[in-house]
Design a protein around this motif. Sequence first.
Motif, short mmCIF file in Angstrom:
data_model
loop_
_atom_site.label_atom_id
_atom_site.label_comp_id
_atom_site.label_asym_id
_atom_site.label_seq_id
_atom_site.Cartn_x
_atom_site.Cartn_y
_atom_site.Cartn_z
N LEU A 176 -33.57 -4.90 108.67
CA LEU A 176 -33.55 -3.51 108.23
C LEU A 176 -33.80 -3.38 106.74
N SER A 177 -33.54 -4.45 105.99
CA SER A 177 -33.78 -4.40 104.55
C SER A 177 -35.26 -4.37 104.23
N ALA A 227 -37.63 3.22 112.17
CA ALA A 227 -37.39 3.15 110.73
C ALA A 227 -38.70 2.98 109.97
N VAL A 258 -34.57 2.47 104.57
CA VAL A 258 -33.54 3.11 105.36
C VAL A 258 -32.18 2.69 104.80
N ASP A 259 -31.21 3.60 104.84
CA ASP A 259 -29.84 3.27 104.43
C ASP A 259 -29.15 2.52 105.56
N VAL A 260 -28.42 1.47 105.22
CA VAL A 260 -27.72 0.67 106.22
C VAL A 260 -26.24 0.64 105.88
N SER A 261 -25.39 1.03 106.83
CA SER A 261 -23.94 1.04 106.62
C SER A 261 -23.25 0.38 107.79
N TYR A 314 -25.86 1.94 115.92
CA TYR A 314 -26.33 0.71 116.56
C TYR A 314 -25.14 -0.18 116.94
N ILE A 322 -29.28 -6.95 109.39
CA ILE A 322 -29.36 -6.42 108.03
C ILE A 322 -30.62 -6.93 107.33
N GLN A 355 -30.74 6.66 108.13
CA GLN A 355 -29.55 5.81 108.00
C GLN A 355 -29.21 5.18 109.33
N VAL A 356 -28.82 3.91 109.29
CA VAL A 356 -28.36 3.19 110.47
C VAL A 356 -26.90 2.83 110.27
N ILE A 380 -24.04 0.60 111.72
CA ILE A 380 -23.84 -0.56 112.58
C ILE A 380 -22.37 -0.68 112.91
#
Length: 479
Positions: A238-239, A211, A243-246, A155, A235, A218-219, A221
Amino acid sequence: MAGSRTVQGRRFTSNVIPSMVVAVDLLCLLVSAPVAVILYTVIAQQTVVPGVHTAAGFIAGVAFFLIRQSRGVYSHSFVILQSGDTAVAVDYLMSALLSSAIVWQFGLVDEFSRGLTLAYVGSVVALLFVSRFVLRAALRRLATNGRIRQRVVLYGADKETLTRTCRMLDLQALPQLLLVGVADDYNRDAAPVVVDDLPFIGGFPELLAMARDGEVDQVLIALSDMTRERIELIIEKLSEVAVDVSLIPREAIALAPDYRVNFVGQIPVLTLWQRQMRDGNTIVKDVEDFIIATLALVFLSPLLLVTAAAIKLTSRGPVIFKQPRFGFNNREIMVWKFRSMYTDRQDVSGAARTTKGDPRVTPVGRVIRKLSIDELPQIWNVLRGEMSIVGPRPHATHMKVGDHYYFDAVRGYAARHRVKPGITGLAQVRGLRGEIQTIDRAKRRVELDRYYIDNWSLMLDLRIMVETVVNLAFDKNAY
């Protein structure tokens, strides 16, 4: 561990891989016990008495897992498995030695069967080694079949960041990662960012919907031109979904692969340079220099005296020539050499290169330069702590290559001064001793110096010393 129901069965993300590696390692340790007992019983024709052997095996197993965990194997298991992870056998041998030392310390050696121990350790090492090939093939098959699959969306990445990210992931060949698309709505007026066959799935609303539907694991960014407020909003949204956010800092792509991720406390940092010679290594290096320099001074003293007398008797001037050169951390030091030139023709700055048949060099100077005897007074520099026996050669402050100063001609030149300069070095034993006439050879010399710094070891130093002595008789680049 995350997963979702599919038509074919349960699918897992790549987070399950470390657990699989731990399970396989534990299975190897457990299966090796009956295998070792059977081998020992058949070969030695003796029955096995448990007790101390069970305790020793347990201690070795715990030590093994602690070593593997400290090396980060179970955190990056798939990447390590790609290269074979042959260090697994070495790690268990270290654990077995530790366990044996504990048995010996407690005075239980008489109850300890060496034959059974060798059978067990051999079985474990063999199974661990073979398991890497089996597990690697199994993981690839599971990933190809979609049983282990990490579905990733990028993203906010610009064209360059997206291209480099895709290329890096492609080079690593991680079959469990599946890039399902690109999302971006930061600039609606511009054309969507697309690379190769990677689809553009839309803006943030479309990403969030995927998502929610369980189509993304996983996203990633890309922190390119996003404001802090924008990042916090993304964030926060998405929380709300599983989903995993990195985050991918721009520097992580621009500088890759020339950095390592470390932590200062709990703060993640991108380490670009890290001193190889620190703490214990520094002590080893200092002890090495002191012992070898002292021995060299004792055994070479007759040669030093004869050389000093020859210089004094054949030309006017001092025996020792002192020249300012770059030392540790780019600080200037005075390097000692036997004088090999006529006093009125010396160049202290080093701007004038020494060439073949140089008229400035005395007859005695030609001999001692050819055999590198002129460098021997630098033993004193070593004992003073200004130089090492082995390291990048110290260059004169105004030394040139072509028409340019060394530090202007070669990018990253100053990095070779992160350690003490040496009397001999890796570049010298690789044929780059003496005059350097071209920029390419100068760059190669600096590359070898930096390689030495990044890969220093006591064995590398000893090898360079041996090669230095061997090469003296065949080197044609010194005059």
